[in-house]
Each structure stands twice: as structure tokens, then as C-alpha cells.
Design an enzyme around this catalytic site. Structure first.
Site, PDB file in Angstrom:
ATOM      1  N   CYS A   1      73.599  35.368  99.151  1.00  9.43           N
ATOM      2  CA  CYS A   1      73.842  34.024  99.653  1.00  9.43           C
ATOM      3  C   CYS A   1      72.518  33.285  99.854  1.00  9.43           C
ATOM      4  CB  CYS A   1      74.693  34.080 100.917  1.00  9.43           C
ATOM      5  SG  CYS A   1      75.359  32.475 101.435  1.00  9.43           S
ATOM      6  N   ALA A   2      72.210  32.878 101.071  1.00 11.22           N
ATOM      7  CA  ALA A   2      70.942  32.201 101.359  1.00 11.22           C
ATOM      8  C   ALA A   2      69.797  33.195 101.522  1.00 11.22           C
ATOM      9  CB  ALA A   2      71.077  31.360 102.625  1.00 11.22           C
TER      10      ALA A   2
END
Length: 182
Positions: free
Chosen positions: A103-104
Site C-alpha cells: 500500500c503506502a
């Protein structure tokens, strides 16, 4: 058999973290959940509170063959700001141990310079943080000792690639059968 650690920070995306834990354990491998908060209690970005196996102070990082960073906000920012996380990901990278992020969280690896000259992916909007990497729009990217993935919707294939990295295709197929995952 390989032993993995997964950092958990307040504000993490619980699906990304706990899916990895579930699938790795289904494959018969050891994975420890490691809180960076100073206590074993972690509250996710969606206000789900759970307990980890260890705190970072209790963890013996030399015993791990790989480390995982789940995404989520502000969990990713908390991981990025943590000195232990920064030290461990750099040491693992330099030692050729597996370093994974979803994800991030690949932004933490990118901003630490660990994706230089590698292929990687991340959640849309974090591509600029993958310093020196070739960004690919793929669910999961494996390049040498790094595995990156795009987000909650790619948590299962991300976890399966971690299993494949340490075991083999047969182990992945066995886990997929138990998950009813094609």
C-alpha cells in the site's frame, strides 16, 4: 524454516497486516507481529484494536529472515518516523534479507533508498516516493529481496508471494486450496 517479523503501528491497515500473518501461518511458517507503540496494543486506521506478539523492544531482529511493513494512514507515517523500523529495514536490505511493504508503505522503503534500481509498486498516489525505482502497475512486484504491493485488495497475492519466496509453488497452492482462492 524462515521466520518473519511484521511491524504494526497505530493507524495501520489491519487487512494488509493480518492477512499476511494469517497466510504465512497457514503455510506453516513463523511470523511475529511487532508493535512499534511501546505496548502490545495497536489500533488500526479503521479503529480495530488488537494485540501483537511482541513490542519492538522485545523483538530479536537477528532471528528474522524477513520483515514486512503494512500500509494504512497514519500507520505508514508512524513506520517512517520510527528509528527502529528505519534501522531494521536498512540492515535487512544490506544483508540480503527479505524486505516487504504494501500500500503506502513501499514509500518508506523508497524514501530510505532501498528501492534504487529495482522494480516496485505501491498504492496510487505514492509513486513519487519510490525513489530510484521503476514503478509498475501490478498487484505485486518481486525484485531480488524486496516484495511490494498496491493495497488492501492485493493483500492475499502479496502474502502468497512471501510464502513463495521462502517455500515454493506447492506450498502456495496448498494455502490457496485452504483459502478457496483461485
Amino acid at each position: 524454516m524462515a521466520k518473519i517479523g511484521i511491524f504494526m503501528a497505530d493507524g495501520c491497515e489491519e487487512i494488509e497486516g493480518l492477512t499476511v500473518v494469517d497466510i504465512v501461518r497457514r503455510a506453516g511458517m513463523t511470523i511475529d507481529t511487532i508493535s512499534i507503540n511501546g505496548s502490545k496494543q495497536v489500533t488500526s486506521s479503521h479503529k480495530v484494536t488488537f494485540l501483537t506478539d511482541l513490542t519492538k523492544e522485545e523483538a530479536d531482529f537477528s532471528s528474522y529472515d524477513g520483515i514486512v511493513l503494512p500500509g494504512g494512514m497514519p500507520g505508514t507515517l508512524n513506520l517512517k518516523a520510527d528509528e527502529t523500523v528505519q534501522k531494521v529495514i536498512r540492515e535487512f536490505h544490506e544483508a540480503g534479507k527479505l524486505v516487504c511493504a504494501i500500500c503506502a508503505a513501499p514509500s518508506v522503503l523508497g524514501e530510505a533508498g532501498l528501492l534504487q534500481g529495482r522494480k516496485a509498486t505501491c498504492h496510487p498516489g505514492f509513486e513519487e516516493s519510490l525513489k530510484g525505482a521503476e514503478w509498475l502497475e501490478q498487484p505485486v512486484v518481486v525484485d531480488q529481496n524486496s516484495i511490494t504491493s498496491r493495497g488492501m485488495g492485493t493483500a492475499i497475492p502479496f502474502a502468497l508471494e512471501i510464502v513463495r519466496y521462502f517455500l515454493d509453488d506447492d506450498a502456495v497452492q496448498k494455502v490457496c486450496g485452504g483459502l478457496v482462492y483461485a
